[in-house]
Motif scaffolding. Sequence first.
Motif, PDB file in Angstrom:
ATOM      1  N   ASP A 216     -54.215  18.616  52.035  1.00  0.00           N
ATOM      2  CA  ASP A 216     -53.214  19.537  51.482  1.00  0.00           C
ATOM      3  C   ASP A 216     -51.900  19.422  52.238  1.00  0.00           C
ATOM      4  O   ASP A 216     -50.809  19.443  51.638  1.00  0.00           O
ATOM      5  N   ALA A 217     -51.969  19.302  53.566  1.00  0.00           N
ATOM      6  CA  ALA A 217     -50.742  19.183  54.362  1.00  0.00           C
ATOM      7  C   ALA A 217     -50.008  17.890  54.021  1.00  0.00           C
ATOM      8  O   ALA A 217     -48.769  17.865  53.909  1.00  0.00           O
ATOM      9  N   ALA A 218     -50.749  16.795  53.846  1.00  0.00           N
ATOM     10  CA  ALA A 218     -50.122  15.519  53.512  1.00  0.00           C
ATOM     11  C   ALA A 218     -49.457  15.583  52.141  1.00  0.00           C
ATOM     12  O   ALA A 218     -48.323  15.108  51.959  1.00  0.00           O
ATOM     13  N   LEU A 219     -50.131  16.183  51.168  1.00  0.00           N
ATOM     14  CA  LEU A 219     -49.562  16.272  49.825  1.00  0.00           C
ATOM     15  C   LEU A 219     -48.315  17.142  49.825  1.00  0.00           C
ATOM     16  O   LEU A 219     -47.326  16.843  49.131  1.00  0.00           O
TER      17      LEU A 219
ATOM     18  N   GLU B 122     -42.170  17.357  49.453  1.00  0.00           N
ATOM     19  CA  GLU B 122     -40.848  17.628  50.029  1.00  0.00           C
ATOM     20  C   GLU B 122     -39.907  16.441  49.866  1.00  0.00           C
ATOM     21  O   GLU B 122     -38.690  16.591  49.983  1.00  0.00           O
ATOM     22  N   LEU B 123     -40.452  15.244  49.608  1.00  0.00           N
ATOM     23  CA  LEU B 123     -39.604  14.069  49.402  1.00  0.00           C
ATOM     24  C   LEU B 123     -38.993  14.049  48.008  1.00  0.00           C
ATOM     25  O   LEU B 123     -38.140  13.204  47.705  1.00  0.00           O
ATOM     26  N   GLY B 124     -39.452  14.967  47.136  1.00  0.00           N
ATOM     27  CA  GLY B 124     -38.913  15.023  45.791  1.00  0.00           C
ATOM     28  C   GLY B 124     -39.590  14.060  44.837  1.00  0.00           C
ATOM     29  O   GLY B 124     -39.017  13.713  43.789  1.00  0.00           O
ATOM     30  N   ARG B 125     -40.788  13.634  45.191  1.00  0.00           N
ATOM     31  CA  ARG B 125     -41.499  12.668  44.342  1.00  0.00           C
ATOM     32  C   ARG B 125     -42.036  13.365  43.098  1.00  0.00           C
ATOM     33  O   ARG B 125     -42.798  14.333  43.188  1.00  0.00           O
ATOM     34  N   PRO B 126     -41.647  12.947  41.883  1.00  0.00           N
ATOM     35  CA  PRO B 126     -42.162  13.577  40.655  1.00  0.00           C
ATOM     36  C   PRO B 126     -43.568  13.065  40.321  1.00  0.00           C
ATOM     37  O   PRO B 126     -43.999  12.006  40.784  1.00  0.00           O
TER      38      PRO B 126
ATOM     39  N   GLY C  25     -42.632   7.153  54.149  1.00  0.00           N
ATOM     40  CA  GLY C  25     -42.150   6.714  52.854  1.00  0.00           C
ATOM     41  C   GLY C  25     -40.891   7.420  52.421  1.00  0.00           C
ATOM     42  O   GLY C  25     -40.130   7.965  53.233  1.00  0.00           O
ATOM     43  N   ASP C  26     -40.688   7.418  51.106  1.00  0.00           N
ATOM     44  CA  ASP C  26     -39.532   8.084  50.524  1.00  0.00           C
ATOM     45  C   ASP C  26     -39.945   8.636  49.167  1.00  0.00           C
ATOM     46  O   ASP C  26     -41.135   8.692  48.841  1.00  0.00           O
ATOM     47  N   ALA C  27     -38.959   8.993  48.369  1.00  0.00           N
ATOM     48  CA  ALA C  27     -39.264   9.626  47.085  1.00  0.00           C
ATOM     49  C   ALA C  27     -39.932   8.663  46.105  1.00  0.00           C
ATOM     50  O   ALA C  27     -40.587   9.099  45.150  1.00  0.00           O
ATOM     51  N   GLY C  28     -39.797   7.356  46.330  1.00  0.00           N
ATOM     52  CA  GLY C  28     -40.379   6.390  45.399  1.00  0.00           C
ATOM     53  C   GLY C  28     -41.730   5.849  45.832  1.00  0.00           C
ATOM     54  O   GLY C  28     -42.456   5.269  45.012  1.00  0.00           O
ATOM     55  N   TRP C  29     -42.058   6.006  47.105  1.00  0.00           N
ATOM     56  CA  TRP C  29     -43.328   5.462  47.621  1.00  0.00           C
ATOM     57  C   TRP C  29     -43.681   6.211  48.896  1.00  0.00           C
ATOM     58  O   TRP C  29     -42.815   6.449  49.746  1.00  0.00           O
ATOM     59  N   ALA C  30     -44.913   6.629  49.008  1.00  0.00           N
ATOM     60  CA  ALA C  30     -45.348   7.315  50.224  1.00  0.00           C
ATOM     61  C   ALA C  30     -46.761   6.876  50.563  1.00  0.00           C
ATOM     62  O   ALA C  30     -47.596   6.635  49.683  1.00  0.00           O
ATOM     63  N   ARG C  31     -47.012   6.788  51.857  1.00  0.00           N
ATOM     64  CA  ARG C  31     -48.355   6.435  52.314  1.00  0.00           C
ATOM     65  C   ARG C  31     -48.876   7.555  53.191  1.00  0.00           C
ATOM     66  O   ARG C  31     -48.207   8.009  54.124  1.00  0.00           O
ATOM     67  N   ILE C  32     -50.096   7.981  52.859  1.00  0.00           N
ATOM     68  CA  ILE C  32     -50.786   9.009  53.644  1.00  0.00           C
ATOM     69  C   ILE C  32     -51.888   8.326  54.439  1.00  0.00           C
ATOM     70  O   ILE C  32     -52.677   7.554  53.894  1.00  0.00           O
ATOM     71  N   GLU C  33     -51.957   8.624  55.722  1.00  0.00           N
ATOM     72  CA  GLU C  33     -53.009   8.056  56.577  1.00  0.00           C
ATOM     73  C   GLU C  33     -53.614   9.181  57.401  1.00  0.00           C
ATOM     74  O   GLU C  33     -52.900   9.919  58.086  1.00  0.00           O
ATOM     75  N   ILE C  34     -54.913   9.336  57.289  1.00  0.00           N
ATOM     76  CA  ILE C  34     -55.627  10.369  58.037  1.00  0.00           C
ATOM     77  C   ILE C  34     -56.692   9.673  58.873  1.00  0.00           C
ATOM     78  O   ILE C  34     -57.561   8.990  58.323  1.00  0.00           O
ATOM     79  N   SER C  35     -56.650   9.812  60.172  1.00  0.00           N
ATOM     80  CA  SER C  35     -57.592   9.117  61.051  1.00  0.00           C
ATOM     81  C   SER C  35     -58.260  10.108  61.985  1.00  0.00           C
ATOM     82  O   SER C  35     -57.667  11.090  62.425  1.00  0.00           O
ATOM     83  N   GLY C  36     -59.532   9.834  62.251  1.00  0.00           N
ATOM     84  CA  GLY C  36     -60.307  10.688  63.149  1.00  0.00           C
ATOM     85  C   GLY C  36     -61.606  10.015  63.516  1.00  0.00           C
ATOM     86  O   GLY C  36     -61.759   8.788  63.398  1.00  0.00           O
TER      87      GLY C  36
END
Length: 641
Positions: free
Chosen positions: A588-591, A596-600, A621-632
């Motif tokens: 949820d935090a990543a999304l 906030e980047l304004g990605r539609p 990333g930016d508004a056109g491309w974003a990468r989420i990485e969660i590691s543990g």
Amino acid sequence: MSAGDAPTWPELLHALWRSAFSAGSTKVFAKELYLGLLELPHVRGVLGARTGPDGTVLVVRWADHEHGVLSGPAGLAADVAPWVTGSEELEARPAGQAKITELGVAELSSFAPALGERMREVGGTAVVAASFHAAEGDNGLLLVALDRAPEDEVVARALEQIADVVIAADDRIADQALLDNRLAADAVLAEVSLRLAGSLDVEETLRSVVRMAVPGLADGAAVHVRRDGALKQIAAAHVDVHRERLLNDHLRQGRWAGLPVTAGDEVDPLPSGLPADVGLELMTSAVLRARGRLLGVLTFFHRAGARRVPTREFVRDIAARAALAIDNATLYSQRRAEVEELQQHLLPSVLPAIDGVELATGYNVAGHLLDVGGDFYGVVRQPDDRFTALIGDVCGRGAAAAALTGLARHTVETILEEGGGAEDAVRLLNAKMLRNRVGKFLTLAAVTFGKAGPDGLPMRSLTAGHPPPVIIRRDGAVEETACRGHLVGVLDQVSFTQADDVLRPGDSVVLFTDGLVEARDASGAFFGDEDLEPTLAALHDLPLPEMAAALVAGDGRYAVDDDAAVLLIRYRGPRHLDAVLPADQAADAALAAVRELGRPGLPDRIDGPAGHEDVTVIVDGDAGWARIEISGGAGTWWEVL
């Protein structure tokens, strides 16, 4: 059969001789032989038997006028057994290759009562017998029951002639079987040689050797190879598939007599030491030895009384070939490991960590060559937040190529670390190679990345006779950079046309050596001719390590037989979230950070790792491309939006 229908004795004898030189077994003409003897005057019954060297009755047949010819009738073998020992005391006279014995049924009954009773049942009062030596150490017996004592030599001469026919046929059949066995052994040796010569996977080849030997040459087979001072079973086979597991189990547990074989070189057939339930009482073994070293043991198993036993020469020959193949493969593996170790020393052990950038490499060492190649790569940090990625390929292989690889990397990376440009580094390397009369050339490509700005990450590409770097845009579009340049180490003056580009978040750069583009598919087509760009487009969303692995493996469709290096750089863009959170809050935090980047067009939620342990959450990333990485603790989870 009436006298008018029956052939004359000369006609019968001629037919038997004709059959003797064409039949694959004496039983082929047994019927006409026995029926022919029944047509002789006063003959009431005919018995034929074959006994082994130890007196065991192997085959019995009986014929009389009422029942015709019977093969192995119940009880006949037991009736004949006393003849083997009792007849030794009887007077016999030589007749050609046979010995003829004449006696009354009463005398026969004195040492073989059941056989005598069988003669009486068909009206016999006297017996004429012919005994002779058969092939493979066996003995043959023909015995006829007469209704009166013989008054002439008609029956005796007929038995002598029949014995000559049987002996000739038996010898020819035995010679043919010996020839067939030799041909089978030669075929196995030829196939074994081809497989051993064509494969460096010796264990798999040895399994094939065992399978080829059973059942053609033996009833069972096994091969053991020396590993860490002990014999390791590689393969075993049994002619009876239901007993093969038993054989494997007993061999693995050491319940056999093969281990002492290693004290010698080879052993004639001896007790196998296997439990009775395996049904393989004998074995022929040979030590696998090459260059004075014990490598293992090859064993063929046989059932008691088996006629199919590999010759000593065959066992020695196949063992020598297998041992040499094992030794060569071992030496190859050692040499291969040395080449790979040296190759790794010519490459950077780790790549630098660069903010906002993901790096990955892939390397394929030519599988069929035992000399170090000249492919190399590197990533060098430079002043003013710049860094340069480079890749190169020295012509040739071996020590000279390795030395030039070291010279090229050291020269270029030193100049880059001191702030020089890639063009300056290549010119200085060219001059150094010519001055030192290296006698070889190399190709090289380099991409220098500047400081990231609002428009993205600027880059300048250079190539010196090398395949130009390729850009994979974040939407999967593939672009070849427009840089061009001369080989290094050939001309006094080298010139270059460099190309400037900008990477947006999600864009990647691919540098590779020609071993990748020259990979071929089954039809002979090159990877780089038509399929490289579509493949890069299809792989563009993968994590870079997975993309690199797929490329050096030819994407599973192309055989990469030469050295091939791949260096990948992906611009991930500015970082918008870098936090340690409970796992169940991470997605949820990543999304939220991506919103906030304004990605539609974002989904309402994304799946993430479960649990309550802390994980690290990163969003680039930016508004056109974003990468989420969660590691543990459970690994790394990622998603591209």
